[in-house]
Design a protein around this motif. Structure first.
Motif, PDB file in Angstrom:
ATOM      1  N   MET A   1      36.185  35.607  21.484  1.00  0.00           N
ATOM      2  CA  MET A   1      36.495  36.391  21.747  1.00  0.00           C
ATOM      3  C   MET A   1      37.275  36.346  22.893  1.00  0.00           C
ATOM      4  N   ILE A   2      38.713  36.738  23.238  1.00  0.00           N
ATOM      5  CA  ILE A   2      39.606  36.454  24.459  1.00  0.00           C
ATOM      6  C   ILE A   2      39.582  37.706  24.877  1.00  0.00           C
ATOM      7  N   VAL A   3      39.315  37.290  26.383  1.00  0.00           N
ATOM      8  CA  VAL A   3      39.437  38.277  27.912  1.00  0.00           C
ATOM      9  C   VAL A   3      40.340  38.103  28.552  1.00  0.00           C
ATOM     10  N   LEU A   4      41.003  39.611  28.897  1.00  0.00           N
ATOM     11  CA  LEU A   4      42.176  38.919  29.762  1.00  0.00           C
ATOM     12  C   LEU A   4      41.855  39.425  31.033  1.00  0.00           C
ATOM     13  N   VAL A   5      41.974  39.009  31.781  1.00  0.00           N
ATOM     14  CA  VAL A   5      41.732  38.966  33.353  1.00  0.00           C
ATOM     15  C   VAL A   5      43.231  38.869  34.160  1.00  0.00           C
ATOM     16  N   THR A   6      43.666  40.047  35.056  1.00  0.00           N
ATOM     17  CA  THR A   6      44.217  39.876  36.188  1.00  0.00           C
ATOM     18  C   THR A   6      43.844  40.261  37.352  1.00  0.00           C
ATOM     19  N   ASP A   7      44.448  40.635  38.582  1.00  0.00           N
ATOM     20  CA  ASP A   7      44.105  40.719  39.902  1.00  0.00           C
ATOM     21  C   ASP A   7      44.462  42.273  39.501  1.00  0.00           C
ATOM     22  N   SER A   8      43.954  42.904  40.445  1.00  0.00           N
ATOM     23  CA  SER A   8      44.464  43.933  40.969  1.00  0.00           C
ATOM     24  C   SER A   8      45.700  44.941  41.503  1.00  0.00           C
ATOM     25  N   THR A   9      46.796  43.889  41.491  1.00  0.00           N
ATOM     26  CA  THR A   9      48.527  44.562  42.048  1.00  0.00           C
ATOM     27  C   THR A   9      49.011  45.111  40.525  1.00  0.00           C
ATOM     28  N   ALA A  10      48.435  45.132  39.128  1.00  0.00           N
ATOM     29  CA  ALA A  10      48.545  45.449  37.952  1.00  0.00           C
ATOM     30  C   ALA A  10      48.206  47.139  38.134  1.00  0.00           C
ATOM     31  N   TYR A  11      48.350  47.004  39.478  1.00  0.00           N
ATOM     32  CA  TYR A  11      47.500  48.758  39.423  1.00  0.00           C
ATOM     33  C   TYR A  11      46.963  49.976  38.251  1.00  0.00           C
ATOM     34  N   LEU A  12      45.944  49.257  37.689  1.00  0.00           N
ATOM     35  CA  LEU A  12      45.661  49.810  36.338  1.00  0.00           C
ATOM     36  C   LEU A  12      45.511  51.048  36.072  1.00  0.00           C
ATOM     37  N   THR A  13      44.446  51.704  36.282  1.00  0.00           N
ATOM     38  CA  THR A  13      43.240  52.845  35.926  1.00  0.00           C
ATOM     39  C   THR A  13      42.620  52.405  35.338  1.00  0.00           C
ATOM     40  N   ALA A  14      41.038  52.423  35.657  1.00  0.00           N
ATOM     41  CA  ALA A  14      39.911  52.276  35.046  1.00  0.00           C
ATOM     42  C   ALA A  14      39.970  52.640  33.581  1.00  0.00           C
ATOM     43  N   ALA A  15      40.511  54.082  33.582  1.00  0.00           N
ATOM     44  CA  ALA A  15      41.210  54.446  31.640  1.00  0.00           C
ATOM     45  C   ALA A  15      41.508  52.892  30.703  1.00  0.00           C
ATOM     46  N   GLU A  16      42.877  52.848  31.319  1.00  0.00           N
ATOM     47  CA  GLU A  16      43.363  51.769  31.287  1.00  0.00           C
ATOM     48  C   GLU A  16      42.803  50.235  30.821  1.00  0.00           C
ATOM     49  N   ALA A  17      42.259  49.378  31.958  1.00  0.00           N
ATOM     50  CA  ALA A  17      41.334  48.501  31.778  1.00  0.00           C
ATOM     51  C   ALA A  17      40.331  48.686  30.438  1.00  0.00           C
ATOM     52  N   ALA A  18      39.691  49.141  30.815  1.00  0.00           N
ATOM     53  CA  ALA A  18      39.217  49.801  29.642  1.00  0.00           C
ATOM     54  C   ALA A  18      39.667  49.713  28.206  1.00  0.00           C
ATOM     55  N   SER A  19      40.966  50.320  27.957  1.00  0.00           N
ATOM     56  CA  SER A  19      41.140  50.513  26.665  1.00  0.00           C
ATOM     57  C   SER A  19      41.912  48.993  26.571  1.00  0.00           C
ATOM     58  N   LEU A  20      42.291  48.354  26.882  1.00  0.00           N
ATOM     59  CA  LEU A  20      42.936  47.336  27.383  1.00  0.00           C
ATOM     60  C   LEU A  20      42.090  45.912  27.186  1.00  0.00           C
ATOM     61  N   GLY A  21      40.825  46.179  27.520  1.00  0.00           N
ATOM     62  CA  GLY A  21      40.005  45.253  27.761  1.00  0.00           C
ATOM     63  C   GLY A  21      40.182  44.362  29.108  1.00  0.00           C
ATOM     64  N   VAL A  22      40.732  44.389  30.030  1.00  0.00           N
ATOM     65  CA  VAL A  22      41.360  43.947  30.905  1.00  0.00           C
ATOM     66  C   VAL A  22      39.944  43.904  31.886  1.00  0.00           C
ATOM     67  N   MET A  23      39.531  43.534  32.376  1.00  0.00           N
ATOM     68  CA  MET A  23      38.544  42.081  33.612  1.00  0.00           C
ATOM     69  C   MET A  23      40.027  42.529  34.586  1.00  0.00           C
ATOM     70  N   VAL A  24      39.756  42.932  35.809  1.00  0.00           N
ATOM     71  CA  VAL A  24      40.432  43.459  37.259  1.00  0.00           C
ATOM     72  C   VAL A  24      39.801  42.994  38.138  1.00  0.00           C
ATOM     73  N   LEU A  25      40.443  41.903  38.740  1.00  0.00           N
ATOM     74  CA  LEU A  25      39.335  40.852  39.968  1.00  0.00           C
ATOM     75  C   LEU A  25      40.051  41.973  41.376  1.00  0.00           C
TER      76      LEU A  25
END
Length: 278
Positions: A1-25
């Motif tokens: 599985m490929i996991v996406l990682v980004t930093d917090s300046t993408a300004y995702l909501t918690a629900a968006e991060a979960a839906s997109l499968g993104v780890m936000v640092l």
């Protein structure tokens, strides 16, 4: 599985991060010498707007440290995942360099780090595109290479109410120091090749809105993001003006770290697609 990682300046909501499968640092910010505060999901940052109002000259921000990237990369690869990491522009922050260094500390690990050359809504749009590419079956290298091309079509045009936060940040790029917000003049700015540049000066909020509407091409292709910090009414007027042209518009808010550098009242548009009408 490929996991996406980004930093917090993408300004995702918690629900968006979960839906997109993104780890936000998290990036961090602090007041004076107080302990740093983690920037969280955009819907979970507490009363940071009050901090910006009350401490306009003593707020500081910090990039995601190399150790935090290394910890995340090690945990993910040890669990058998591949990692596709997108960061804010390397010309605005050392976050990309830290992520790249962390990846190099794990030689042979399936990690690709992409410099988005943008941030905020531009980074959010690229993260969303990354998820779409992976959903359609792209390999990690195919997705990373495609994102390197797509970042050239990610445009952000914006304006601020006060140039001082940007001056203090040292992120003015080629902007002349004489550009001012006095006399109701509004600098029109853009994120181009990862740097912040000035392209015009207008007078008043109405001209500011018209300039931002004009920048968005007729055939934008996808949704346009209107983003702001404590400029709800102006953001809604801008969004409605774009909708009157038949464009799909999404409204989002800027979080603490970029808010500190852009100041209260910042307002902008971002999209991926055709070049701006300038």
């Amino acid at each position: 599985m490929i996991v996406l990682v980004t930093d917090s300046t993408a300004y995702l909501t918690a629900a968006e991060a979960a839906s997109l499968g993104v780890m936000v640092l998290p990036m961090t910010y602090s007041v004076d010498a107080n302990a740093p505060i983690n920037e969280r999901y955009v819907d979970d940052n507490g009363d940071f707007e009050r901090l910006i109002r009350e401490n306009p000259t003593t707020l500081r921000t910090s990039q995601v440290p190399c150790a935090r990237f290394q910890q995340a990369f090690e945990e993910l690869t040890r669990s058998g995942h591949q990692v596709l990491c997108l960061t804010m522009s390397s010309r605005l922050s050392g976050t990309f360099a830290n992520a790249l260094t962390a990846a190099r500390e794990l030689p042979g690990a399936p990690i690709r780090v992409v410099d988005s050359l943008t941030t905020a809504a531009g980074l959010y749009l690229l993260v969303r595109e990354a998820r779409s590419l992976l959903f359609r079956g792209a390999t990690i290298d195919e997705a990373a290479d495609r994102l390197l091309q797509m970042r050239k079509q990610a445009y952000t045009y914006f304006s601020v109410d006060d140039m001082e936060p940007l001056r203090r940040s040292g992120r003015l790029g080629g902007i002349k120091q004489s550009v001012s917000t006095i006399l109701n003049l509004r600098p029109m700015l853009k994120c181009e090749d990862g740097s912040i540049l000035s392209y015009a000066v207008v007078r008043g909020q109405n001209e500011q809105r018209r300039a931002l509407v004009k920048a968005v091409p007729e055939n934008v292709g996808q949704s346009v993001v209107v983003e702001h910090l404590m400029a709800d009414e102006r953001a809604l007027k801008l969004a409605n003006a774009l909708r009157e042209q038949g464009k799909a518009v999404e409204m989002r808010k800027v979080g603490p770290v970029l808010g500190i550098h852009l100041g209260i009242g910042c307002l902008g548009v971002s999209w991926i697609g055709d070049k701006p009408n300038l």
